[in-house]
Design a protein around this motif. Sequence first.
Motif, PDB file in Angstrom:
ATOM      1  N   LEU A  43       1.958   3.798  -0.326  1.00  7.82           N
ATOM      2  CA  LEU A  43       1.302   3.328  -1.544  1.00  7.82           C
ATOM      3  C   LEU A  43      -0.048   4.012  -1.749  1.00  7.82           C
ATOM      4  O   LEU A  43      -0.384   4.412  -2.874  1.00  7.82           O
ATOM      5  N   ASP A  44      -0.812   4.163  -0.686  1.00  5.34           N
ATOM      6  CA  ASP A  44      -2.102   4.840  -0.822  1.00  5.34           C
ATOM      7  C   ASP A  44      -1.915   6.307  -1.181  1.00  5.34           C
ATOM      8  O   ASP A  44      -2.725   6.883  -1.928  1.00  5.34           O
ATOM      9  N   ILE A  46       0.649   7.543  -2.981  1.00  2.00           N
ATOM     10  CA  ILE A  46       1.019   7.559  -4.398  1.00  2.00           C
ATOM     11  C   ILE A  46      -0.223   7.384  -5.265  1.00  2.00           C
ATOM     12  O   ILE A  46      -0.374   8.043  -6.315  1.00  2.00           O
ATOM     13  N   ASP A  47      -1.136   6.529  -4.826  1.00  2.00           N
ATOM     14  CA  ASP A  47      -2.360   6.276  -5.590  1.00  2.00           C
ATOM     15  C   ASP A  47      -3.208   7.527  -5.763  1.00  2.00           C
ATOM     16  O   ASP A  47      -4.016   7.615  -6.702  1.00  2.00           O
ATOM     17  N   LEU A  48      -3.083   8.495  -4.877  1.00  2.00           N
ATOM     18  CA  LEU A  48      -3.883   9.719  -4.974  1.00  2.00           C
ATOM     19  C   LEU A  48      -3.507  10.564  -6.180  1.00  2.00           C
ATOM     20  O   LEU A  48      -4.286  11.430  -6.595  1.00  2.00           O
ATOM     21  N   GLY A  49      -2.303  10.350  -6.726  1.00  2.00           N
ATOM     22  CA  GLY A  49      -1.905  11.056  -7.932  1.00  2.00           C
ATOM     23  C   GLY A  49      -1.148  12.350  -7.676  1.00  2.00           C
ATOM     24  O   GLY A  49      -1.000  12.797  -6.525  1.00  2.00           O
ATOM     25  N   ARG A  88       3.998  -3.771  -4.275  1.00  2.00           N
ATOM     26  CA  ARG A  88       2.976  -4.679  -4.787  1.00  2.00           C
ATOM     27  C   ARG A  88       3.555  -5.666  -5.796  1.00  2.00           C
ATOM     28  O   ARG A  88       2.999  -6.740  -6.009  1.00  2.00           O
ATOM     29  N   THR A 158       2.101   7.139 -11.814  1.00  6.20           N
ATOM     30  CA  THR A 158       0.894   7.074 -12.635  1.00  6.20           C
ATOM     31  C   THR A 158       0.974   5.851 -13.530  1.00  6.20           C
ATOM     32  O   THR A 158       2.035   5.544 -14.080  1.00  6.20           O
ATOM     33  N   ARG A 159      -0.136   5.150 -13.684  1.00  4.46           N
ATOM     34  CA  ARG A 159      -0.188   3.961 -14.527  1.00  4.46           C
ATOM     35  C   ARG A 159       0.373   4.285 -15.912  1.00  4.46           C
ATOM     36  O   ARG A 159      -0.055   5.245 -16.553  1.00  4.46           O
ATOM     37  N   GLU A 257       2.742   0.452 -12.787  1.00  2.00           N
ATOM     38  CA  GLU A 257       1.646   0.909 -11.948  1.00  2.00           C
ATOM     39  C   GLU A 257       2.181   1.763 -10.798  1.00  2.00           C
ATOM     40  O   GLU A 257       3.367   1.685 -10.451  1.00  2.00           O
ATOM     41  N   PRO A 258       1.311   2.592 -10.214  1.00  2.00           N
ATOM     42  CA  PRO A 258       1.753   3.425  -9.089  1.00  2.00           C
ATOM     43  C   PRO A 258       2.430   2.600  -7.993  1.00  2.00           C
ATOM     44  O   PRO A 258       1.908   1.587  -7.555  1.00  2.00           O
ATOM     45  N   GLY A 259       3.605   3.059  -7.591  1.00  2.00           N
ATOM     46  CA  GLY A 259       4.375   2.357  -6.566  1.00  2.00           C
ATOM     47  C   GLY A 259       5.409   1.403  -7.108  1.00  2.00           C
ATOM     48  O   GLY A 259       6.248   0.905  -6.347  1.00  2.00           O
TER      49      GLY A 259
END
Length: 307
Positions: A43-44, A46-49, A88, A158-159, A257-259
């Motif tokens: 998840l972290d 994926i959050d990096l983009g 999440r 990506t959101r 949202e991401p993930g």
Amino acid sequence: MRLVTYRTEPAAAGRLGAIVGDLVVDLELFGDVAGQPLPDNMLDFIDLGPSAVKLTSQLLAEMEGEFPVGVALPLANVKLLAPIPRPRKNIFGIGLNYVEHVAESSRTLDTSKELPKEPVIFSKPPTSIIGPGDAIEHNKKITQQLDWEVELAAIIGTRATRVKKEDALKYVFGYSVMIDVSARDCRRAGQWIYSKGQDTYAPFGPVIVTADEIPDPHVLDLSLALNGVTKQSSNTRHMLFKVDTLIADISAAITLEPGDIIATGTPEGVGAGRSPQEWMWPGDVVHAVVEDIGELRHPVVDATPLD
């Protein structure tokens, strides 16, 4: 990249890895060596983009398999977990998304024989997820109609809020395999979450293949076998609502949202649609495959509580 969550010991926490040949490269340790900090979980990452996917792929290629001791382990020596062991949010499930499945469902599950005009959306909670090889639980006090559905899973990167269909695939991080397990006799007044959201009812994995390696998710063969006998065999080109349409439709009202995970529906061949109907029972083994991604194999076990 082919990304996994893995562990080396039964009590160890899951860690983020990339499969390179027959090795799993620990990405946090690899980042330390490469001078590029990387997280230890999916998840972290994926959050990096998208830039993180591109950079990490380049760094892995530059090392050309010459990984320092301890950074890479033989794939055969690790246990793969669900790529996202604990999302999440609920999984977005899509029902009745293949023409033939609409027809077979209408014969046996009291759904309409008409093709849906909009995506049919339900959800599965995070607690339904299990990883590769884990057991699907059968509780005979709750169900006598445990069914299978092989599906392509799309993971959001990506959101996404009110995105256009033509832009929607840009929001995908990657793709995986999911088995949408269903207790057909647990539907309640047309609602599906109790039927589809029970513990162990979302086998997921074994990898997430990043979207850059699957430019068109609508050309993939997918199949499922029970005890070695093929039950489902189709191709994602037969989806009624393609991945881009699903993302545009959901994001029109619900921010993705991401993930976030979208399980994109299943083709014909489910147990409820067969004549006579067939169900999964303790001792069975279900095997699902999606082309270019991977396969899942799961035993069904008796989880009926004792009186």
